[in-house]
Scaffold this active site. Structure first.
Site, mmCIF file in Angstrom:
data_model
loop_
_atom_site.group_PDB
_atom_site.id
_atom_site.type_symbol
_atom_site.label_atom_id
_atom_site.label_comp_id
_atom_site.label_asym_id
_atom_site.label_seq_id
_atom_site.Cartn_x
_atom_site.Cartn_y
_atom_site.Cartn_z
ATOM 1 N N ARG A 1 -4.166 26.917 27.112
ATOM 2 C CA ARG A 1 -4.024 27.098 25.657
ATOM 3 C C ARG A 1 -3.850 28.571 25.263
ATOM 4 N NH1 ARG A 1 -5.846 22.577 22.361
ATOM 5 N NH2 ARG A 1 -4.951 20.832 23.473
ATOM 6 N N ARG B 1 -4.337 28.943 18.330
ATOM 7 C CA ARG B 1 -4.854 29.375 17.027
ATOM 8 C C ARG B 1 -5.726 30.606 17.052
ATOM 9 N NH1 ARG B 1 -6.975 23.492 16.165
ATOM 10 N NH2 ARG B 1 -6.976 23.865 18.391
ATOM 11 N N ARG C 1 3.329 29.358 13.326
ATOM 12 C CA ARG C 1 3.127 27.946 12.981
ATOM 13 C C ARG C 1 3.373 27.718 11.492
ATOM 14 N NH1 ARG C 1 -2.686 25.238 13.478
ATOM 15 N NH2 ARG C 1 -2.898 26.652 11.734
ATOM 16 N N ASP D 1 3.197 19.589 23.655
ATOM 17 C CA ASP D 1 1.937 18.846 23.692
ATOM 18 C C ASP D 1 2.094 17.611 24.568
ATOM 19 O OD1 ASP D 1 -0.830 18.970 22.165
ATOM 20 O OD2 ASP D 1 -0.309 16.868 22.437
ATOM 21 N N TYR E 1 -5.131 8.128 24.558
ATOM 22 C CA TYR E 1 -4.736 8.428 23.168
ATOM 23 C C TYR E 1 -3.870 7.313 22.590
ATOM 24 C CZ TYR E 1 -6.611 13.128 23.770
ATOM 25 O OH TYR E 1 -7.456 14.188 23.991
HETATM 26 O O1 CP3 Z 1 -0.686 27.284 25.535
HETATM 27 C C1 CP3 Z 1 -0.706 26.162 26.078
HETATM 28 O O2 CP3 Z 1 -1.650 25.766 26.771
HETATM 29 C C2 CP3 Z 1 0.528 25.275 25.987
HETATM 30 C C3 CP3 Z 1 0.557 24.277 24.989
HETATM 31 C C4 CP3 Z 1 -0.392 23.068 25.023
HETATM 32 C C5 CP3 Z 1 -0.907 22.486 23.833
HETATM 33 N N1 CP3 Z 1 -1.552 21.347 24.179
HETATM 34 C C6 CP3 Z 1 -0.719 23.022 22.487
HETATM 35 C C7 CP3 Z 1 -1.615 22.574 21.401
HETATM 36 C C8 CP3 Z 1 -0.824 22.282 26.088
HETATM 37 C C9 CP3 Z 1 -0.620 22.478 27.582
HETATM 38 C C10 CP3 Z 1 -1.542 21.175 25.523
HETATM 39 C C11 CP3 Z 1 -2.106 20.091 26.342
HETATM 40 C C12 CP3 Z 1 -2.907 19.038 25.675
HETATM 41 N N2 CP3 Z 1 -2.708 18.487 24.437
HETATM 42 C C13 CP3 Z 1 -3.965 18.331 26.295
HETATM 43 C C14 CP3 Z 1 -4.431 18.551 27.730
HETATM 44 C C15 CP3 Z 1 -5.277 19.755 27.894
HETATM 45 C C16 CP3 Z 1 -6.632 19.691 27.244
HETATM 46 O O3 CP3 Z 1 -6.832 20.448 26.293
HETATM 47 O O4 CP3 Z 1 -7.472 18.895 27.694
HETATM 48 C C17 CP3 Z 1 -4.467 17.412 25.370
HETATM 49 C C18 CP3 Z 1 -5.621 16.461 25.595
HETATM 50 C C19 CP3 Z 1 -3.655 17.505 24.202
HETATM 51 C C20 CP3 Z 1 -3.754 16.674 22.978
HETATM 52 C C21 CP3 Z 1 -4.094 17.492 21.809
HETATM 53 N N3 CP3 Z 1 -3.255 18.398 21.202
HETATM 54 C C22 CP3 Z 1 -5.316 17.506 21.114
HETATM 55 C C23 CP3 Z 1 -6.533 16.655 21.466
HETATM 56 C C24 CP3 Z 1 -5.194 18.419 20.086
HETATM 57 C C25 CP3 Z 1 -6.195 18.695 19.010
HETATM 58 C C26 CP3 Z 1 -7.335 19.492 19.509
HETATM 59 C C27 CP3 Z 1 -7.055 20.943 19.315
HETATM 60 O O5 CP3 Z 1 -7.323 21.718 20.236
HETATM 61 O O6 CP3 Z 1 -6.594 21.263 18.220
HETATM 62 C C28 CP3 Z 1 -3.899 19.007 20.185
HETATM 63 C C29 CP3 Z 1 -3.326 20.060 19.320
HETATM 64 C C30 CP3 Z 1 -2.763 21.277 19.977
HETATM 65 N N4 CP3 Z 1 -2.030 21.298 21.133
HETATM 66 C C31 CP3 Z 1 -2.843 22.598 19.479
HETATM 67 C C32 CP3 Z 1 -2.130 23.419 20.354
HETATM 68 C C33 CP3 Z 1 -1.887 24.897 20.245
HETATM 69 C C34 CP3 Z 1 -3.509 23.028 18.186
HETATM 70 C C35 CP3 Z 1 -2.683 22.527 17.038
HETATM 71 C C36 CP3 Z 1 -2.536 23.514 15.922
HETATM 72 O O7 CP3 Z 1 -1.916 24.584 16.089
HETATM 73 O O8 CP3 Z 1 -3.001 23.191 14.824
#
Ligand code: CP3
Length: 341
Positions: free
Chosen positions: A23, A27, A36, A73, A150
């Site tokens: 990640r 944010r 964003r 994602d 999910y």
């Molecule tokens: O920088 C990176 O790592 C690359 C981008 C990336 C994102 N999600 C961006 C993201 C990657 C590799 C993921 C993987 C992801 N997404 C996983 C597996 C890794 C883990 O964290 O266990 C999972 C389970 C998801 C599903 C997901 N996406 C969830 C549960 C959420 C909400 C929780 C949260 O952290 O906000 C997201 C949203 C998400 N994915 C964000 C980002 C940057 C935040 C969204 C925002 O900007 O508002």
């Protein structure tokens, strides 16, 4: 000169481990929040190749990480298979649910995914042209089990209860969903590699809730099938697997699946993982992401301890899970300094 991440993935022991962070585009960075806002929302950002490439590059510019991970994602794949997907601000993802064999039959065939996912391949293409020459580009997908949790619950769940219930009620239908996701994931990752991804990572964030035979059937076997098919299509492609909270099942995971690197969460010790996991493959991970919020002496000493524990074999420095929005961006500099300094 071969890139440091690729050398570590080829099992080379390096004097200083290469570094990236789960990640790392996110944010906690003001420049991410700004981009964003320009895109409108998170999903619009994922599907905007110019802006998605921009946020992928932001942590590379700020910190000089050794790898960039594609900004996207894991839930875009179910969306490409026909599920509705949206994000509730401050809460997380929401999807239309699949709880029966009939629901499963309503999904699109795997051949349909590229129509939705084409912008993601475009992002990869931009990045492979724009990244600094010494930085490795990592593509990724969710592992079938995690993505299925999910799709079945329609959201994140603390215990993956709805997915376990579906599995118990109709194991054949559940296995068919895992098979569809396995096939679609192979094609999705293969297209990322064709667009320029040099390494791929499979995120099985909820692998820890699969026990016994279920772990074999729904975490290990799909990972093995994805990895062997990708390596058959793309000779020498390095793959990182992240069966999060697998505990004892981390042992032997690389040999059983063909993964080149196993990402380790922070519920096991680095010393244990060095002895039991690193003997078979490269390892990455283990730093508790909470330390990037709190910083201080504990961040420094834990970073040094992990780097030392893994110094006898192939190692990529990383966190045990994603960096959180409340992390202090300056603590990331301190972590990198503790590894490289
Ligand atoms: O920088 C990176 O790592 C690359 C981008 C990336 C994102 N999600 C961006 C993201 C990657 C590799 C993921 C993987 C992801 N997404 C996983 C597996 C890794 C883990 O964290 O266990 C999972 C389970 C998801 C599903 C997901 N996406 C969830 C549960 C959420 C909400 C929780 C949260 O952290 O906000 C997201 C949203 C998400 N994915 C964000 C980002 C940057 C935040 C969204 C925002 O900007 O508002």
């Amino acid at each position: 000169m071969t890139k440091t991440i690729l050398r570590a993935l080829a099992r080379e022991t390096l004097p200083v481990p290469p570094i990236w962070m789960m990640r790392q585009a996110g944010r906690y960075l003001p420049e991410y929040r700004e981009t964003r806002a320009k895109a409108g929302d998170f999903l619009s950002l994922c599907y905007n190749p110019e802006l998605a490439a921009e946020v992928t590059l932001q942590p590379i510019r700020r910190y000089g990480f050794d790898a960039a991970i594609l900004f996207a994602d894991i839930l875009l794949l179910p969306q490409a298979l026909g599920c509705d997907l949206w994000f509730e601000t401050g809460e997380g993802p929401r999807l239309s649910t699949i709880t029966t064999a009939e629901g499963l039959a309503g999904l699109k065939p795997k051949e349909a995914i590229h129509e939705t996912l084409a912008p993601i391949y475009e992002t990869v293409g931009i990045l492979s042209r724009e990244l600094p020459k010494d930085v490795t580009l990592i593509g990724f997908a969710g592992a079938p089990w995690t993505v299925a949790t999910y799709m079945i619950a329609g959201r994140g769940t603390p215990d993956q209860g709805p997915a376990h219930a579906f599995k118990a009620a109709d194991r054949a239908a559940f296995a068919a969903l895992i098979d569809l996701l396995t096939d679609a994931t192979i094609d999705y990752l293969s297209a990322q590699v064709e667009a320029g991804a040099e390494v791929v990572k499979l995120f099985d964030s909820w692998a820890g809730s699969l026990k016994g035979q279920d772990f074999d059937d729904f975490a290990l076997t799909p990972a093995k099938r994805i990895i062997s098919e990708l390596k058959a299509r793309h000779a020498g492609l390095p793959v990182i697997a992240f069966p999060r909270e697998a505990g004892e099942r981390y042992v032997g995971f690389a040999n059983a699946t063909g993964a080149d690197c196993v990402a380790i969460d922070n519920s096991v010790s680095a010393e244990w993982a060095a002895e039991n996991v690193q003997k078979d493959s490269c390892v990455q991970g283990n730093l508790n992401p909470a330390l990037l919020v709190t910083g201080g002496e504990a961040l420094f000493s834990e970073t040094r301890r992990i780097a030392r524990a893994f110094s006898g074999g192939p190692h990529i420095f990383n966190l045990g899970h994603g960096i959180t929005p409340d992390a202090d961006p300056d603590n990331v500099h301190r972590m990198i300094e503790a590894v490289r300094g």
